[in-house]
Design a protein around this motif. Sequence first.
Motif, PDB file in Angstrom:
ATOM      1  N   VAL A  26       0.862  -1.182   0.000  1.00  0.00           N
ATOM      2  CA  VAL A  26       0.000   0.000   0.000  1.00  0.00           C
ATOM      3  C   VAL A  26       0.903   1.238   0.000  1.00  0.00           C
ATOM      4  CG1 VAL A  26      -1.833   1.249   1.193  1.00  0.00           C
ATOM      5  CG2 VAL A  26      -1.769  -1.250   1.328  1.00  0.00           C
ATOM      6  N   PRO A  27       1.156   1.794  -1.184  1.00  0.00           N
ATOM      7  CA  PRO A  27       2.026   2.982  -1.229  1.00  0.00           C
ATOM      8  C   PRO A  27       1.251   4.239  -0.832  1.00  0.00           C
ATOM      9  CG  PRO A  27       1.951   1.834  -3.370  1.00  0.00           C
ATOM     10  CD  PRO A  27       0.814   1.326  -2.532  1.00  0.00           C
ATOM     11  N   THR A  28       1.819   5.031   0.081  1.00  0.00           N
ATOM     12  CA  THR A  28       1.175   6.281   0.496  1.00  0.00           C
ATOM     13  C   THR A  28       2.240   7.364   0.678  1.00  0.00           C
ATOM     14  OG1 THR A  28       1.410   6.267   2.918  1.00  0.00           O
ATOM     15  CG2 THR A  28      -0.314   4.850   1.991  1.00  0.00           C
ATOM     16  N   MET A  29       1.746   8.585   0.798  1.00  0.00           N
ATOM     17  CA  MET A  29       2.645   9.687   1.169  1.00  0.00           C
ATOM     18  C   MET A  29       2.426  10.057   2.640  1.00  0.00           C
ATOM     19  SD  MET A  29       3.158  11.971  -2.201  1.00  0.00           S
ATOM     20  CE  MET A  29       1.643  12.896  -2.112  1.00  0.00           C
ATOM     21  N   GLY A  30       1.751   9.180   3.382  1.00  0.00           N
ATOM     22  CA  GLY A  30       1.565   9.430   4.814  1.00  0.00           C
ATOM     23  C   GLY A  30       0.434  10.393   5.096  1.00  0.00           C
ATOM     24  N   GLN A  34      -8.813   7.750   6.751  1.00  0.00           N
ATOM     25  CA  GLN A  34      -9.587   6.521   6.592  1.00  0.00           C
ATOM     26  C   GLN A  34      -9.454   5.936   5.171  1.00  0.00           C
ATOM     27  OE1 GLN A  34     -10.593   5.328   9.409  1.00  0.00           O
ATOM     28  NE2 GLN A  34     -11.223   3.420   8.407  1.00  0.00           N
ATOM     29  N   GLY A  35      -9.279   6.793   4.175  1.00  0.00           N
ATOM     30  CA  GLY A  35      -9.097   6.302   2.790  1.00  0.00           C
ATOM     31  C   GLY A  35      -7.885   5.386   2.705  1.00  0.00           C
ATOM     32  N   HIS A  36      -6.767   5.826   3.301  1.00  0.00           N
ATOM     33  CA  HIS A  36      -5.568   4.986   3.304  1.00  0.00           C
ATOM     34  C   HIS A  36      -5.807   3.712   4.121  1.00  0.00           C
ATOM     35  CE1 HIS A  36      -3.664   9.172   3.058  1.00  0.00           C
ATOM     36  NE2 HIS A  36      -3.222   8.593   1.957  1.00  0.00           N
ATOM     37  N   PHE A 148      -2.372  -2.162  -3.698  1.00  0.00           N
ATOM     38  CA  PHE A 148      -3.712  -1.589  -3.487  1.00  0.00           C
ATOM     39  C   PHE A 148      -3.647  -0.072  -3.661  1.00  0.00           C
ATOM     40  CE2 PHE A 148      -3.317  -5.601  -1.474  1.00  0.00           C
ATOM     41  CZ  PHE A 148      -4.536  -6.222  -1.686  1.00  0.00           C
ATOM     42  N   PHE A 149      -4.552   0.438  -4.507  1.00  0.00           N
ATOM     43  CA  PHE A 149      -4.599   1.874  -4.788  1.00  0.00           C
ATOM     44  C   PHE A 149      -6.048   2.335  -4.681  1.00  0.00           C
ATOM     45  CE2 PHE A 149      -0.906   0.249  -7.041  1.00  0.00           C
ATOM     46  CZ  PHE A 149       0.071   1.193  -6.761  1.00  0.00           C
ATOM     47  N   GLY A 150      -6.233   3.651  -4.460  1.00  0.00           N
ATOM     48  CA  GLY A 150      -7.578   4.196  -4.349  1.00  0.00           C
ATOM     49  C   GLY A 150      -8.108   4.685  -5.693  1.00  0.00           C
ATOM     50  N   GLN A 155      -6.886   8.227 -12.607  1.00  0.00           N
ATOM     51  CA  GLN A 155      -5.946   8.271 -13.739  1.00  0.00           C
ATOM     52  C   GLN A 155      -4.629   7.599 -13.340  1.00  0.00           C
ATOM     53  OE1 GLN A 155      -4.872  12.216 -14.994  1.00  0.00           O
ATOM     54  NE2 GLN A 155      -4.118  11.513 -16.979  1.00  0.00           N
ATOM     55  N   GLN A 156      -4.201   7.844 -12.104  1.00  0.00           N
ATOM     56  CA  GLN A 156      -2.980   7.197 -11.598  1.00  0.00           C
ATOM     57  C   GLN A 156      -3.127   5.675 -11.680  1.00  0.00           C
ATOM     58  OE1 GLN A 156      -0.913   8.446  -7.868  1.00  0.00           O
ATOM     59  NE2 GLN A 156      -1.938   6.704  -6.963  1.00  0.00           N
ATOM     60  N   PHE A 157      -4.288   5.168 -11.282  1.00  0.00           N
ATOM     61  CA  PHE A 157      -4.501   3.719 -11.317  1.00  0.00           C
ATOM     62  C   PHE A 157      -4.407   3.200 -12.755  1.00  0.00           C
ATOM     63  CE2 PHE A 157      -6.831  -0.242 -11.546  1.00  0.00           C
ATOM     64  CZ  PHE A 157      -6.256  -0.941 -10.490  1.00  0.00           C
ATOM     65  N   CYS A 176      -9.500   0.349  -4.891  1.00  0.00           N
ATOM     66  CA  CYS A 176     -10.462   0.374  -3.786  1.00  0.00           C
ATOM     67  C   CYS A 176     -11.308   1.648  -3.855  1.00  0.00           C
ATOM     68  CB  CYS A 176      -9.720   0.306  -2.459  1.00  0.00           C
ATOM     69  SG  CYS A 176      -8.683  -1.171  -2.322  1.00  0.00           S
ATOM     70  N   PRO A 177     -12.555   1.568  -3.360  1.00  0.00           N
ATOM     71  CA  PRO A 177     -13.488   2.707  -3.498  1.00  0.00           C
ATOM     72  C   PRO A 177     -13.018   3.968  -2.767  1.00  0.00           C
ATOM     73  CG  PRO A 177     -14.584   0.767  -2.539  1.00  0.00           C
ATOM     74  CD  PRO A 177     -13.137   0.428  -2.665  1.00  0.00           C
ATOM     75  N   ILE A 178     -13.579   5.095  -3.188  1.00  0.00           N
ATOM     76  CA  ILE A 178     -13.237   6.390  -2.576  1.00  0.00           C
ATOM     77  C   ILE A 178     -13.971   6.515  -1.230  1.00  0.00           C
ATOM     78  CG2 ILE A 178     -13.344   8.911  -2.839  1.00  0.00           C
ATOM     79  CD1 ILE A 178     -13.404   8.493  -5.865  1.00  0.00           C
ATOM     80  N   ILE A 179     -13.230   6.870  -0.201  1.00  0.00           N
ATOM     81  CA  ILE A 179     -13.841   7.119   1.116  1.00  0.00           C
ATOM     82  C   ILE A 179     -14.081   8.633   1.222  1.00  0.00           C
ATOM     83  CG2 ILE A 179     -13.596   6.807   3.611  1.00  0.00           C
ATOM     84  CD1 ILE A 179     -13.637   4.162   1.997  1.00  0.00           C
ATOM     85  N   ARG A 180     -15.304   8.983   1.667  1.00  0.00           N
ATOM     86  CA  ARG A 180     -15.740  10.385   1.658  1.00  0.00           C
ATOM     87  C   ARG A 180     -16.172  10.856   3.046  1.00  0.00           C
ATOM     88  NH1 ARG A 180     -16.573  11.883  -3.436  1.00  0.00           N
ATOM     89  NH2 ARG A 180     -16.465  10.237  -5.009  1.00  0.00           N
ATOM     90  N   ALA A 186     -14.347  13.943  -0.939  1.00  0.00           N
ATOM     91  CA  ALA A 186     -13.431  12.804  -0.849  1.00  0.00           C
ATOM     92  C   ALA A 186     -12.342  13.119   0.169  1.00  0.00           C
ATOM     93  CB  ALA A 186     -12.808  12.543  -2.218  1.00  0.00           C
ATOM     94  N   LEU A 187     -12.031  12.162   1.044  1.00  0.00           N
ATOM     95  CA  LEU A 187     -10.954  12.395   2.013  1.00  0.00           C
ATOM     96  C   LEU A 187      -9.645  12.597   1.263  1.00  0.00           C
ATOM     97  CD1 LEU A 187     -11.509   9.798   4.893  1.00  0.00           C
ATOM     98  CD2 LEU A 187     -12.484  12.078   4.599  1.00  0.00           C
ATOM     99  N   SER A 188      -8.856  13.543   1.757  1.00  0.00           N
ATOM    100  CA  SER A 188      -7.549  13.810   1.157  1.00  0.00           C
ATOM    101  C   SER A 188      -6.677  14.497   2.194  1.00  0.00           C
ATOM    102  CB  SER A 188      -7.709  14.732  -0.054  1.00  0.00           C
ATOM    103  OG  SER A 188      -6.466  15.325  -0.385  1.00  0.00           O
TER     104      SER A 188
HETATM  105  P1  AMP Z   1      -1.538   9.500  -1.194  1.00  0.00           P
HETATM  106  O1  AMP Z   1      -0.992   9.331   0.180  1.00  0.00           O
HETATM  107  O2  AMP Z   1      -2.404  10.697  -1.360  1.00  0.00           O
HETATM  108  O3  AMP Z   1      -0.478   9.361  -2.260  1.00  0.00           O
HETATM  109  O4  AMP Z   1      -2.525   8.276  -1.416  1.00  0.00           O
HETATM  110  C1  AMP Z   1      -2.103   6.956  -1.236  1.00  0.00           C
HETATM  111  C2  AMP Z   1      -3.176   6.020  -1.727  1.00  0.00           C
HETATM  112  O5  AMP Z   1      -4.384   6.262  -1.005  1.00  0.00           O
HETATM  113  C3  AMP Z   1      -3.510   6.207  -3.223  1.00  0.00           C
HETATM  114  O6  AMP Z   1      -3.718   4.936  -3.804  1.00  0.00           O
HETATM  115  C4  AMP Z   1      -4.786   7.006  -3.170  1.00  0.00           C
HETATM  116  O7  AMP Z   1      -5.610   6.813  -4.303  1.00  0.00           O
HETATM  117  C5  AMP Z   1      -5.448   6.435  -1.918  1.00  0.00           C
HETATM  118  N1  AMP Z   1      -6.433   7.369  -1.390  1.00  0.00           N
HETATM  119  C6  AMP Z   1      -6.252   8.685  -1.078  1.00  0.00           C
HETATM  120  N2  AMP Z   1      -7.411   9.239  -0.672  1.00  0.00           N
HETATM  121  C7  AMP Z   1      -8.352   8.260  -0.726  1.00  0.00           C
HETATM  122  C8  AMP Z   1      -9.747   8.203  -0.440  1.00  0.00           C
HETATM  123  N3  AMP Z   1     -10.421   9.277  -0.019  1.00  0.00           N
HETATM  124  N4  AMP Z   1     -10.389   7.033  -0.612  1.00  0.00           N
HETATM  125  C9  AMP Z   1      -9.718   5.932  -1.060  1.00  0.00           C
HETATM  126  N5  AMP Z   1      -8.401   5.923  -1.349  1.00  0.00           N
HETATM  127  C10 AMP Z   1      -7.733   7.058  -1.188  1.00  0.00           C
END
Ligand code: AMP
Length: 279
Positions: A26-30, A34-36, A148-150, A155-157, A176-180, A186-188
């Motif tokens: 699960v790659p993230t930027m931290g 809840q989306g992550h 696993f990606f969101g 477009q990234q996916f 995986c679906p968008i968590i809002r 959308a959570l960000s």
């Molecule tokens: P980021 O840390 O923003 O690079 O996101 C890491 C991963 O989390 C990516 O695959 C995103 O698409 C996913 N992600 C970010 N926000 C959400 C969200 N609200 N719902 C589901 N996945 C998400």
Amino acid sequence: MKLVTTRSELSKIQETGLKNNTIGLVPTMGNLHQGHLELVKRSLQRTQKTMVTIFVNPKQFGPNEDFEKYPRTLEADLLKLKELDGADNIVVFAPQSTLEIYPEGFNTTIEVQGLDNLLCGANRPGHFKGVTTVVYQLFKLSGADMAFFGQKDFQQFKIIEKMVHDLSLEIELEMCPIIREPSGLALSSRNQYLSSSEREEARLIKETLDHLKELFLENREKALKKREDILFHEPRWQYLEVLDGSHLTEVSAKTNQVVVAGAFLMGDTRLIDNILFDL
Ligand code: AMP
């Protein structure tokens, strides 16, 4: 749960704790929300060991973007991960330095051409090259079987999916679906840049996408005309598109899945969102 911060610790753990297990990445930027966490939960369900990477990748930020101010909250992130059921099966790779990902002299770029010159790619030159380069590197370093990606970054996916196909990478992807938020936003990690009134106003993003979907299902011409009107009257939309969801091309007679995707500038904060539906 284990935390590793260097490549050498990572290879050690691969020899011991991860060997003979299926690995989900699960790659993230931290700055985890809840989306992550839903991506991590999904990976814990589908694989034996989950590697969560936390790395603010400089290569995917443009010169005037928010690389410096991007929230870095490792301690809080680790606490959130520790609380998940099955946390014992999580390895967090949080590189202590960019050199752990891009060693001295690193001079390779992975670029998927074609899908990167529209939507976000048109507004963020070089962004997707930065994404595919880091994701390729993380696939290799993790040895993951699944990633696993969101859908949030649709477009990234699609671009990562194409990279996996073109380079015959042996990794299974899951979107995986968008968590809002309850408002639909959308959570960000970038939502925290918003004032409370901007956050309230930001509900219009999802509402607009839903409205275009309803119109499209009723009458395609009307929906495309409405899209143009919205773009004309609301310059804060950086883009707003209704496209074939499989190929990111214009909707045609062959289209069976549609994506409505937009990027909206709320003050200095760029917010993206999309919805997908079948025809
Ligand atoms: P980021 O840390 O923003 O690079 O996101 C890491 C991963 O989390 C990516 O695959 C995103 O698409 C996913 N992600 C970010 N926000 C959400 C969200 N609200 N719902 C589901 N996945 C998400």
